[in-house]
Write a protein that holds these residues in place. Structure first.
Motif, PDB file in Angstrom:
ATOM      1  N   ALA A  38       0.827  -1.219   0.000  1.00 16.14           N
ATOM      2  CA  ALA A  38       0.000   0.000   0.000  1.00 16.14           C
ATOM      3  C   ALA A  38       0.854   1.259   0.000  1.00 16.14           C
ATOM      4  N   LEU A  39       2.166   1.103   0.252  1.00 16.74           N
ATOM      5  CA  LEU A  39       3.050   2.270   0.341  1.00 16.74           C
ATOM      6  C   LEU A  39       4.075   2.279  -0.796  1.00 16.74           C
ATOM      7  N   LYS A  40       3.853   1.391  -1.771  1.00 15.52           N
ATOM      8  CA  LYS A  40       4.796   1.346  -2.910  1.00 15.52           C
ATOM      9  C   LYS A  40       4.641   2.594  -3.778  1.00 15.52           C
ATOM     10  N   LYS A  41       5.753   3.002  -4.371  1.00 15.32           N
ATOM     11  CA  LYS A  41       5.792   4.216  -5.211  1.00 15.32           C
ATOM     12  C   LYS A  41       4.643   4.239  -6.231  1.00 15.32           C
ATOM     13  N   GLY A  42       3.926   5.347  -6.274  1.00 19.37           N
ATOM     14  CA  GLY A  42       2.891   5.535  -7.299  1.00 19.37           C
ATOM     15  C   GLY A  42       1.504   5.054  -6.875  1.00 19.37           C
ATOM     16  N   THR A  43       1.402   4.295  -5.774  1.00 17.67           N
ATOM     17  CA  THR A  43       0.077   3.815  -5.352  1.00 17.67           C
ATOM     18  C   THR A  43      -0.696   4.958  -4.676  1.00 17.67           C
ATOM     19  N   GLY A  44      -1.996   4.704  -4.457  1.00 17.27           N
ATOM     20  CA  GLY A  44      -2.831   5.719  -3.800  1.00 17.27           C
ATOM     21  C   GLY A  44      -2.314   6.040  -2.404  1.00 17.27           C
ATOM     22  N   GLY A  45      -1.888   5.007  -1.682  1.00 13.93           N
ATOM     23  CA  GLY A  45      -1.377   5.202  -0.318  1.00 13.93           C
ATOM     24  C   GLY A  45      -0.117   6.049  -0.334  1.00 13.93           C
ATOM     25  N   TRP A  46       0.768   5.743  -1.266  1.00 13.00           N
ATOM     26  CA  TRP A  46       2.035   6.495  -1.408  1.00 13.00           C
ATOM     27  C   TRP A  46       1.737   7.980  -1.658  1.00 13.00           C
ATOM     28  N   LYS A  47       0.790   8.243  -2.576  1.00 10.32           N
ATOM     29  CA  LYS A  47       0.486   9.655  -2.914  1.00 10.32           C
ATOM     30  C   LYS A  47      -0.019  10.403  -1.679  1.00 10.32           C
ATOM     31  N   LYS A  48      -0.922   9.745  -0.918  1.00  9.42           N
ATOM     32  CA  LYS A  48      -1.475  10.410   0.274  1.00  9.42           C
ATOM     33  C   LYS A  48      -0.383  10.684   1.296  1.00  9.42           C
ATOM     34  N   VAL A  49       0.482   9.671   1.499  1.00  6.12           N
ATOM     35  CA  VAL A  49       1.504   9.798   2.548  1.00  6.12           C
ATOM     36  C   VAL A  49       2.550  10.844   2.160  1.00  6.12           C
ATOM     37  N   VAL A  50       2.922  10.871   0.869  1.00 10.36           N
ATOM     38  CA  VAL A  50       3.915  11.878   0.432  1.00 10.36           C
ATOM     39  C   VAL A  50       3.314  13.283   0.546  1.00 10.36           C
ATOM     40  N   ALA A  51       2.016  13.397   0.185  1.00 13.03           N
ATOM     41  CA  ALA A  51       1.375  14.712   0.292  1.00 13.03           C
ATOM     42  C   ALA A  51       1.339  15.175   1.752  1.00 13.03           C
ATOM     43  N   ALA A  52       1.174  14.225   2.667  1.00 17.59           N
ATOM     44  CA  ALA A  52       1.042  14.595   4.089  1.00 17.59           C
ATOM     45  C   ALA A  52       2.392  14.795   4.777  1.00 17.59           C
ATOM     46  N   PHE A  53       3.374  13.944   4.461  1.00 21.87           N
ATOM     47  CA  PHE A  53       4.640  13.989   5.204  1.00 21.87           C
ATOM     48  C   PHE A  53       5.776  14.689   4.444  1.00 21.87           C
ATOM     49  N   GLY A  54       5.537  14.954   3.161  1.00 15.51           N
ATOM     50  CA  GLY A  54       6.553  15.696   2.395  1.00 15.51           C
ATOM     51  C   GLY A  54       7.609  14.800   1.760  1.00 15.51           C
ATOM     52  N   ASP A  55       8.393  15.445   0.843  1.00 12.83           N
ATOM     53  CA  ASP A  55       9.409  14.706   0.075  1.00 12.83           C
ATOM     54  C   ASP A  55      10.543  14.170   0.935  1.00 12.83           C
ATOM     55  N   GLU A  56      10.675  14.726   2.146  1.00 10.60           N
ATOM     56  CA  GLU A  56      11.830  14.294   2.964  1.00 10.60           C
ATOM     57  C   GLU A  56      11.740  12.842   3.423  1.00 10.60           C
ATOM     58  N   ILE A  57      10.553  12.220   3.250  1.00  8.01           N
ATOM     59  CA  ILE A  57      10.455  10.793   3.618  1.00  8.01           C
ATOM     60  C   ILE A  57      10.735   9.885   2.407  1.00  8.01           C
ATOM     61  N   LEU A  58      11.194  10.495   1.306  1.00  6.94           N
ATOM     62  CA  LEU A  58      11.449   9.682   0.105  1.00  6.94           C
ATOM     63  C   LEU A  58      12.936   9.405  -0.097  1.00  6.94           C
TER      64      LEU A  58
END
Ligand SMILES: CC(C)(COP(=O)(O)OP(=O)(O)OC[C@H]1O[C@@H](n2cnc3c(N)ncnc32)[C@H](O)[C@@H]1O)[C@@H](O)C(=O)NCCC(=O)NCCS
Ligand SMILES: Nc1ncnc2c1ncn2[C@@H]1O[C@H](COP(=O)(O)OP(=O)(O)OP(=O)(O)O)[C@@H](O)[C@H]1O
Length: 235
Positions: A38-58
């Motif tokens: 659910a947290l793999k790059k490009g999935t819906g979960g990934w998009k939500k989490v990146v939007a919420a926590f920012g690029d610094e978690i990538l």
């Protein structure tokens, strides 16, 4: 279908018990694997989490830097709950889909390995519930040895979950994994007998075979009624 709940604390030995089930031909749905997908790059979960926590978690390749996100959420209950809320729909759907695939294949007994079974209130869908318990010192030692993380990180992760003693009090079956792997194996043999006992009627009706039996009975009932009706009306 019997859906067995398998839970416990972090590093209490759930995966070790899961492997025992798998080696006896009982399939296991692993919520950690579902959560990872659910947290793999490009999935819906990934998009939500990146939007919420920012690029610094990538990481540079765009995947989530899991240890980094772990440090953030396991040291801050609000951020952890926020992450849980973002991912919960994807994880629930992923688990449902895995269970459905096993149901379609006709499995009668499956195991759901969900670390947060009680916290996420998924315990109501599983029976019996097995809690893999371990004493707190052994738990932290095994966690630090396995993940090679700092003691502070390890304790944060343990404290992020419902206390193991509370989980133990909610269990139908407790496996005490404080001892050796041989001790665990001995306990597992008894658990296996309980888990593979004949299905109750309710469990049977929920299995694929049960549903097919109901459909076959309804179909033959309808055919018989139609035949009887046409015989009566035309004679
Ligand atoms: C924060 C993340 C990225 C850290 O990843 P990491 O690879 O370091 O750990 P991993 O996913 O392998 O989890 C290891 C263990 O931590 C515990 N754990 C994981 N998430 C949580 C959580 N939100 N709350 C409490 N414990 C948790 C579980 O016991 C799990 O078995 C990851 O754990 C995550 O995405 N968590 C949120 C999703 C979730 O709730 N997963 C649990 C499935 S029920
Ligand atoms: N009885 C045991 N004796 C010694 N080591 C064990 C025993 N049971 C499990 N371990 C080890 O302890 C560590 C944690 O076990 P395991 O990975 O099965 O726990 P887990 O509950 O699945 O963890 P997580 O919640 O992080 O997914 C592993 O390194 C495993 O090999």
């Amino acid at each position: 279908m019997r859906i067995v709940g398998l839970t416990g604390g972090i590093a209490s030995g759930k995966s070790t018990v899961s492997n025992h089930f798998k080696s006896h031909g009982i399939p296991v749905v692993d919520a950690d694997v579902v959560a990872r997908n659910a947290l793999k790059k490009g999935t819906g979960g990934w998009k939500k989490v990146v939007a919420a926590f920012g690029d610094e978690i990538l990481l540079d390749n765009g995947e989530v830097n899991r240890p980094r996100l772990g440090q953030i959420v396991f040291s801050d209950p609000d951020k952890r709950q926020f992450l849980n809320r973002l991912l919960a729909p994807y994880i629930s759907y992923g688990i449902f889909w895995e269970v459905f695939k096993l149901w379609m294949k006709g499995y009668k007994v499956i195991v759901l390995d969900v670390p947060l079974l009680f916290e996420a209130k998924m315990d109501k869908f599983t029976k019996p519930i097995i809690v893999v318990w371990v004493d707190p010192e052994t738990q932290i030692q095994r966690l630090l040895a396995r993940d090679r993380s700092s003691e502070e990180d390890g304790r944060n992760r343990v404290n992020a979950q419902m206390p193991l003693d509370v989980k133990k009090s909610k269990a139908d079956i407790v496996i005490d994994n404080t001892g050796s792997l041989a001790d665990l194996d001995q306990q597992f043999q008894k658990v296996l007998v309980q888990v593979t006992s004949p299905l109750t009627w309710n469990e049977f009706w929920l299995s694929r075979q049960g549903v097919l039996t109901i459909l076959a009975s309804i179909t033959s009932g309808v055919v018989l009624c139609v035949k009887a009706f046409s015989k009566n009306c035309c004679s």
